[in-house]
Every structure is written in structure tokens, then in C-alpha cells.
Design an enzyme around this catalytic site. Structure first.
Site, PDB file in Angstrom:
ATOM      1  N   HIS A  43     -15.214   2.622 -20.422  1.00  0.00           N
ATOM      2  CA  HIS A  43     -16.389   1.822 -20.076  1.00  0.00           C
ATOM      3  C   HIS A  43     -16.928   1.176 -21.351  1.00  0.00           C
ATOM      4  O   HIS A  43     -17.858   1.686 -21.971  1.00  0.00           O
ATOM      5  CB  HIS A  43     -17.459   2.713 -19.431  1.00  0.00           C
ATOM      6  N   ARG A  45     -19.079  -1.118 -23.675  1.00  0.00           N
ATOM      7  CA  ARG A  45     -20.379  -1.770 -23.585  1.00  0.00           C
ATOM      8  C   ARG A  45     -20.500  -2.823 -24.676  1.00  0.00           C
ATOM      9  O   ARG A  45     -19.766  -2.775 -25.662  1.00  0.00           O
ATOM     10  CB  ARG A  45     -21.499  -0.723 -23.681  1.00  0.00           C
ATOM     11  N   GLU A  70     -14.411   0.005 -16.573  1.00  0.00           N
ATOM     12  CA  GLU A  70     -15.732  -0.141 -15.970  1.00  0.00           C
ATOM     13  C   GLU A  70     -16.616  -1.003 -16.862  1.00  0.00           C
ATOM     14  O   GLU A  70     -16.456  -1.015 -18.080  1.00  0.00           O
ATOM     15  CB  GLU A  70     -16.407   1.226 -15.822  1.00  0.00           C
ATOM     16  N   HIS A 190     -20.008  10.104 -11.745  1.00  0.00           N
ATOM     17  CA  HIS A 190     -21.243  10.297 -12.491  1.00  0.00           C
ATOM     18  C   HIS A 190     -21.816  11.685 -12.225  1.00  0.00           C
ATOM     19  O   HIS A 190     -22.274  11.990 -11.127  1.00  0.00           O
ATOM     20  CB  HIS A 190     -22.305   9.246 -12.191  1.00  0.00           C
ATOM     21  N   ASP A 191     -21.763  12.522 -13.256  1.00  0.00           N
ATOM     22  CA  ASP A 191     -22.272  13.900 -13.242  1.00  0.00           C
ATOM     23  C   ASP A 191     -21.489  14.838 -12.331  1.00  0.00           C
ATOM     24  O   ASP A 191     -21.960  15.935 -12.022  1.00  0.00           O
ATOM     25  CB  ASP A 191     -23.765  13.946 -12.888  1.00  0.00           C
ATOM     26  N   GLY A 213     -16.003  12.053 -16.976  1.00  0.00           N
ATOM     27  CA  GLY A 213     -15.905  11.987 -18.426  1.00  0.00           C
ATOM     28  C   GLY A 213     -16.769  12.997 -19.142  1.00  0.00           C
ATOM     29  O   GLY A 213     -16.276  13.951 -19.731  1.00  0.00           O
ATOM     30  N   HIS A 214     -18.073  12.798 -19.111  1.00  0.00           N
ATOM     31  CA  HIS A 214     -18.997  13.613 -19.911  1.00  0.00           C
ATOM     32  C   HIS A 214     -18.834  15.103 -19.630  1.00  0.00           C
ATOM     33  O   HIS A 214     -18.653  15.906 -20.553  1.00  0.00           O
ATOM     34  CB  HIS A 214     -20.442  13.182 -19.643  1.00  0.00           C
TER      35      HIS A 214
END
Length: 237
Positions: A43, A45, A70, A190-191, A213-214
């Protein structure tokens, strides 16, 4: 089986923090695929604070699974994706100063813009997914953009599930059912984590892919920490 696409943004963050090339992003992507992951997600940015635009090019020849890029479809991002031609592009409405993704698209308000962007990617043979909240009206509007898939934004689910509220899955189930009826493929992200992924995947019909990811990188750090500490102790004997 739902495919796992590993988001390697956090690897780039760690690399950038020292200004060198450790850990090497390309090597990590190769290893993640060898370990069994069915996709690599990045992703980039505009400020390139983790993934650099050059990383996207460097990864292209070594991603042998699915390559998912993304981002917010500003001109620079669109040009990057068209040049690389990944398997999939996921459109995310990030504000420039957002720490992380924090909302899905309003596909009614932005329908004309999204339709134009999706058409550009389709002309280049790139599958397009739209990052979305589990809102039935917005999913109905999403299909009109021509996108092949949606990615359900799962932060709300993850937060409530962590508090013990399993009912938080319901709007996601309803959204997945509607998306399937409309002919849209379903991704999610996400999460999502080891704590909630099994429950989520078992309850979401026709879930094609999750992008994680995280949590995955944080879990890998902790679950591998004992092994690495002992390896150092062994070397020091």
C-alpha cells in the site's frame, strides 16, 4: 479455501527506520510466498513513508502468486499501477495524512469517479476491488462502478469481537450475501488477526481473500522472539 495475501508495509517501515536495506523487502516477499501465502499486498502512500514507489517495481518480477496494490487512486498511483499491471488493485480512499486506512468508499457520492478509474484499470487487464464499509446501499452502488470485487473494511468487526461481541459479524454476513447476489467477489482486511480470523472466515460466505499485515507481522515478531533469543545465546556460548 480463502487466500491469504500478506501486506508487507510493516517490513518497509522497519527497513526505512534505519535507512538501509535490512530487512530486504524483496527477500521477505519471496520467503512469505515460499511459506505458503497466496498473495503479496503493498500500500504505497504519496509520502512513501513505508512502501516506496520503486518497491512496487522491484516486487513485480518476484511475486509469483497474486500481487495486490492498494491505494488512493490519485494520478501518480494510477500511473504506477498501470505501468506494473498487478493481479489486483484495491482502491482505498485514504486522506494524505492518514496513519492507516480508516474508512471505506462512499460509492454513491463517488460513483462517477470510481467508474472512470475502474474502467481505466479494466482496459489494462487489472482486477479492481473497492475498499468498503459493510453498508448494503453502498454495495449496491459499488456494482455499478464495474469493479469485480469489494474489500470489506473489518476494523469495526475486529474491535467489537475483541470486546466479546460476536454479533458484530452480522452486517458483514449480510454484505457478503448481497455482494454474492450482485456478482461481486469478496475480499476483507484491516485488523484481522490470529484471534479473530477463524471466526470471521467461517462466517463470511464466499470469502475469496484476506489481506493481513500489521497483526501478522506483530504476531510473527512475538512468536519468533524466543527462538531468536535462544539462537543468540547459542552463538555466544
Amino acid at each position: 479455501m480463502t487466500k491469504l495475501s500478506v501486506n508487507i508495509n510493516k517490513i518497509a517501515t522497519l527497513r526505512n527506520s534505519r535507512g538501509g536495506d535490512t530487512p530486504n523487502l524483496v527477500s521477505v516477499a519471496v520467503d512469505v510466498q515460499e511459506f505458503g501465502a497466496q498473495g503479496i499486498t503493498i500500500h504505497p502512500r504519496p509520502d512513501e513513508r513505508h512502501i516506496r514507489y520503486q518497491d512496487a517495481y522491484d516486487l513485480k518480477p518476484i511475486v509469483t502468486t497474486e500481487y495486490n496494490i492498494e491505494g488512493n487512486p490519485i494520478k501518480k498511483f494510477i500511473d504506477l499501477v498501470v505501468a506494473i499491471k498487478p493481479t489486483q488493485v484495491t482502491l482505498v480512499p485514504d486522506a494524505i495524512n492518514a496513519i492507516t486506512s480508516n474508512a471505506g468508499w462512499d460509492t454513491i457520492k463517488n460513483q462517477s469517479f470510481l467508474t472512470e478509474v475502474v474502467a481505466e484499470f479494466k482496459r489494462n487487464g487489472i482486477r479492481t476491488s473497492i475498499f468498503m464499509d459493510p453498508d448494503l446501499g453502498l454495495i449496491e452502488a459499488a456494482v455499478k462502478t464495474g469493479a469485480e470485487r469489494i474489500e470489506l473494511y473489518t476494523e469495526a468487526f475486529a474491535t467489537e469481537y475483541g470486546l466479546g461481541n460476536k454479533e458484530a459479524i452480522k452486517p458483514y454476513v449480510a454484505s457478503a450475501n448481497l455482494a454474492t447476489e450482485l456478482g461481486l467477489g469478496i475480499n476483507a482486511g484491516h485488523d484481522l488477526s490470529l484471534d479473530n480470523i477463524q471466526f470471521f472466515a467461517k462466517n463470511i460466505p464466499n470469502l475469496l481473500e484476506v489481506s493481513i499485515g500489521h497483526a501478522l507481522i506483530a504476531e510473527a515478531l512475538y512468536l519468533g522472539l524466543e527462538n531468536v533469543v535462544n539462537l543468540y545465546l547459542h552463538k555466544l556460548k
